[in-house]
Design an enzyme around this catalytic site. Structure first.
Site, PDB file in Angstrom:
ATOM      1  N   HIS A 138       0.874  -1.179   0.000  1.00 32.43           N
ATOM      2  CA  HIS A 138       0.000   0.000   0.000  1.00 32.43           C
ATOM      3  C   HIS A 138       0.912   1.231   0.000  1.00 32.43           C
ATOM      4  O   HIS A 138       2.032   1.161   0.527  1.00 32.43           O
ATOM      5  CB  HIS A 138      -0.836  -0.065   1.285  1.00 32.43           C
ATOM      6  CG  HIS A 138      -1.881   0.999   1.416  1.00 32.43           C
ATOM      7  ND1 HIS A 138      -1.598   2.282   1.847  1.00 32.43           N
ATOM      8  CD2 HIS A 138      -3.222   0.970   1.218  1.00 32.43           C
ATOM      9  CE1 HIS A 138      -2.718   2.982   1.902  1.00 32.43           C
ATOM     10  NE2 HIS A 138      -3.718   2.219   1.513  1.00 32.43           N
ATOM     11  N   ASP A 215       3.237  -4.153   8.103  1.00 33.43           N
ATOM     12  CA  ASP A 215       1.998  -3.402   7.919  1.00 33.43           C
ATOM     13  C   ASP A 215       0.850  -4.395   8.126  1.00 33.43           C
ATOM     14  O   ASP A 215       0.562  -5.216   7.252  1.00 33.43           O
ATOM     15  CB  ASP A 215       1.978  -2.810   6.510  1.00 33.43           C
ATOM     16  CG  ASP A 215       0.645  -2.165   6.179  1.00 33.43           C
ATOM     17  OD1 ASP A 215      -0.273  -2.210   7.025  1.00 33.43           O
ATOM     18  OD2 ASP A 215       0.521  -1.630   5.063  1.00 33.43           O
ATOM     19  N   GLN A 218      -4.378  -4.836   7.253  1.00 33.61           N
ATOM     20  CA  GLN A 218      -5.420  -5.754   6.764  1.00 33.61           C
ATOM     21  C   GLN A 218      -5.320  -7.120   7.439  1.00 33.61           C
ATOM     22  O   GLN A 218      -5.905  -8.091   6.951  1.00 33.61           O
ATOM     23  CB  GLN A 218      -5.290  -5.946   5.244  1.00 33.61           C
ATOM     24  CG  GLN A 218      -5.492  -4.688   4.417  1.00 33.61           C
ATOM     25  CD  GLN A 218      -6.938  -4.173   4.454  1.00 33.61           C
ATOM     26  OE1 GLN A 218      -7.838  -4.841   4.962  1.00 33.61           O
ATOM     27  NE2 GLN A 218      -7.142  -2.991   3.927  1.00 33.61           N
ATOM     28  N   LYS A 241     -10.242  -0.066  10.884  1.00 35.69           N
ATOM     29  CA  LYS A 241     -10.437  -1.327  10.149  1.00 35.69           C
ATOM     30  C   LYS A 241     -10.717  -2.505  11.086  1.00 35.69           C
ATOM     31  O   LYS A 241     -10.985  -3.610  10.641  1.00 35.69           O
ATOM     32  CB  LYS A 241      -9.207  -1.635   9.296  1.00 35.69           C
ATOM     33  CG  LYS A 241      -8.953  -0.586   8.197  1.00 35.69           C
ATOM     34  CD  LYS A 241      -7.863  -1.049   7.268  1.00 35.69           C
ATOM     35  CE  LYS A 241      -7.207   0.077   6.518  1.00 35.69           C
ATOM     36  NZ  LYS A 241      -7.836   0.382   5.234  1.00 35.69           N
ATOM     37  N   CYS A 379      -4.933   2.551  -3.510  1.00 41.23           N
ATOM     38  CA  CYS A 379      -3.673   3.053  -2.919  1.00 41.23           C
ATOM     39  C   CYS A 379      -2.542   2.060  -3.126  1.00 41.23           C
ATOM     40  O   CYS A 379      -1.684   1.884  -2.250  1.00 41.23           O
ATOM     41  CB  CYS A 379      -3.813   3.393  -1.438  1.00 41.23           C
ATOM     42  SG  CYS A 379      -5.000   4.668  -1.113  1.00 41.23           S
TER      43      CYS A 379
HETATM   44  N1  PMP Z   1      -1.751  -0.629   4.667  1.00 42.22           N
HETATM   45  C1  PMP Z   1      -2.720  -1.350   4.104  1.00 42.22           C
HETATM   46  C2  PMP Z   1      -2.415  -2.724   3.622  1.00 42.22           C
HETATM   47  C3  PMP Z   1      -3.984  -0.795   3.958  1.00 42.22           C
HETATM   48  O1  PMP Z   1      -4.957  -1.503   3.372  1.00 42.22           O
HETATM   49  C4  PMP Z   1      -4.229   0.513   4.435  1.00 42.22           C
HETATM   50  C5  PMP Z   1      -5.596   1.145   4.302  1.00 42.22           C
HETATM   51  N2  PMP Z   1      -6.194   1.017   3.051  1.00 42.22           N
HETATM   52  C6  PMP Z   1      -3.175   1.203   5.031  1.00 42.22           C
HETATM   53  C7  PMP Z   1      -1.961   0.599   5.144  1.00 42.22           C
HETATM   54  C8  PMP Z   1      -3.342   2.582   5.541  1.00 42.22           C
HETATM   55  O2  PMP Z   1      -4.305   2.662   6.522  1.00 42.22           O
HETATM   56  P1  PMP Z   1      -4.753   4.079   7.064  1.00 42.22           P
HETATM   57  O3  PMP Z   1      -5.250   4.835   5.873  1.00 42.22           O
HETATM   58  O4  PMP Z   1      -5.794   3.776   8.050  1.00 42.22           O
HETATM   59  O5  PMP Z   1      -3.527   4.705   7.650  1.00 42.22           O
END
Ligand code: PMP
Length: 421
Positions: A138, A215, A218, A241, A379
């Site tokens: 991401h 990270d 998810q 999430k 993203c």
């Molecule tokens: N890493 C992953 C794998 C994600 O799916 C996301 C959110 N789409 C993020 C990081 C970032 O999360 P946040 O926007 O809540 O900081």
């Protein structure tokens, strides 16, 4: 988060054990309508809906227990402070961390990565150094590293994925060289659903003395986590999430790292002593938490974690495995639909394209039927470039997703596929 045959087996038992109707009844938003149709919310990977327990916890804190924390000697402030401290211990328990001081509250997973990039990594970087990530990251696990790389003359390099959407571990091992200063890796891909073998990856990096950030944005909502067993250096996730509120996230870091890291933002609450001649800083985690935090959000995050653990993460994993198996079967039968990747271990989400229909149009057509899916690059532009698509649609499943909702998605997709032929 299981392999394919196990997913099918899990399906039958999960249906018997998991009372999805009782779970759904706890989410007020699920009984609303969109365009006159019952809401079918299949975008939990972007943000999960909130159970009544979390909504009530926010309201109750503001109604009865609200004051600024760690400041007042008066009863109300002490009560708010006690709830705040309790939330940190709940996160510690949820992650299996050794010490509550390893839990740093941030705004979201993104901020956690930025904190590590700026405070931990930047002082260790010089020209020619490398930060290794993977092709399936991401942007939150790419851009913060690029910012510190640009300042220091270091560069961000990516380990490749294979055509099934899995990491090539041999290639990853080869990319770890003498200049590698950090490895950032996603546990569960938000596009492919791939569950990476993070224990193996951490062990590989550790043998070369390379620190690892996971990270887990998810991951933590789908299966039990134990940071002690993972043995990484840092892990981040977002509250929104995991059925908690938006605006609060968590950075877990090994205490010895956090204790040696400089602050990254200055202000109230992060100091030991302030004078114009010089300032000394508080111990972790407070050193990294300048200013008034999201008091209500942090409290409600603790409630969300309690709530999720109350359902049982093993039961959640089995329920979601059943949904995933049903969705994989149903989508495979839709003409012109291509699911991105085919990893052996996949969490409960699927991204796909449909011949002749742009992802955004697909999202709009589904929305007209009350079905919410994510569309675009999610993203993860480098990953989409690697897969040779500019955009995709993504359906993601959560504790409250029902088999009927998967059927509704499949029916709608089939209608669209047939009418756009
Ligand atoms: N890493 C992953 C794998 C994600 O799916 C996301 C959110 N789409 C993020 C990081 C970032 O999360 P946040 O926007 O809540 O900081």
């Amino acid at each position: 988060m299981t392999a394919l045959p196990a997913r099918r087996e899990a399906a039958a038992t999960a249906r018997a054990e998991f009372d999805v109707a009782a779970v759904r009844a706890q989410f007020p938003i699920l009984s609303t309508t969109v365009h006159g149709r019952p809401l079918v919310y299949l975008d939990s990977a972007a943000s999960a809906q909130k159970p009544r327990a979390v909504i009530d916890a926010l309201a109750r804190l503001y109604e009865r227990d609200y004051a600024n924390i760690h400041r007042g000697v008066y009863e109300l402030s002490q009560r708010a402070s006690a709830l705040h401290d309790a939330a940190r211990r709940k996160v510690q328990r949820f992650l299996g961390a050794n010490d509550w001081r390893e839990i740093v509250f941030v705004r979201n997973a993104t901020e956690g990565v930025n904190l590590v990039a700026q405070s931990f990594l930047a002082p260790r970087l010089g020209p020619g150094d490398e930060i290794l990530v993977t092709e399936m990251e991401h942007h939150a696990n790419i851009v913060p590293w690029q910012l510190v790389a640009a300042r220091t003359g270091a560069k961000v390099v990516a380990a490749p994925i294979g055509d099934t959407g899995e990491l090539d571990l041999e290639a990853l091992a080869e990319r770890i060289g003498p200049r590698t200063r950090m490895l950032g890796v996603v546990w569960v891909s938000n596009v492919l659903g791939t569950v990476n073998p993070v224990e193996e990856i951490v062990a590989l990096a550790r043998r070369r003395g390379v620190p690892v950030l996971i990270d887990a944005a998810q991951a933590v909502q789908h299966q039990p986590v134990d940071v002690r067993a993972l043995d990484a250096d840092f892990l981040v996730f977002s509250g929104h999430k995991v059925y908690g509120p938006s605006g609060v996230g968590v950075l877990w870091g090994r205490l010895e790292h956090l204790a040696a890291m400089p602050p990254w933002q200055g202000g109230g609450d992060m100091i030991e002593r302030v004078a114009f001649e010089g300032t000394s800083f508080a111990e972790p985690p407070f050193r990294f938490e300048a200013g008034t935090p999201d008091i209500a959000g942090i409290h409600a995050l603790g409630v969300a974690l309690d709530w999720l653990e109350g359902l049982g993460l093993e039961a959640v994993a089995a329920h979601e495995a059943a949904l995933l198996a049903a969705a994989e079967d149903a989508l495979a039968r839709i003409p012109g639909l291509r699911v991105l990747g085919a990893p052996k271990r996949r969490a409960s989400l699927l991204s796909f394209t449909l011949d002749r229909v742009h992802a955004h149009d697909l999202g709009t057509l589904l929305d007209l039927e009350g079905i919410a899916v994510r569309t675009g690059h999610h993203c993860a532009m480098p990953l989409h470039a690697r897969l040779g698509v500019s955009a995709s649609a993504r359906a993601s499943f959560a504790v409250y997703t029902s088999a009927e909702e998967i059927d509704a998605l499949a029916r709608a997709l089939r209608r669209i596929a047939e009418s756009w032929r």
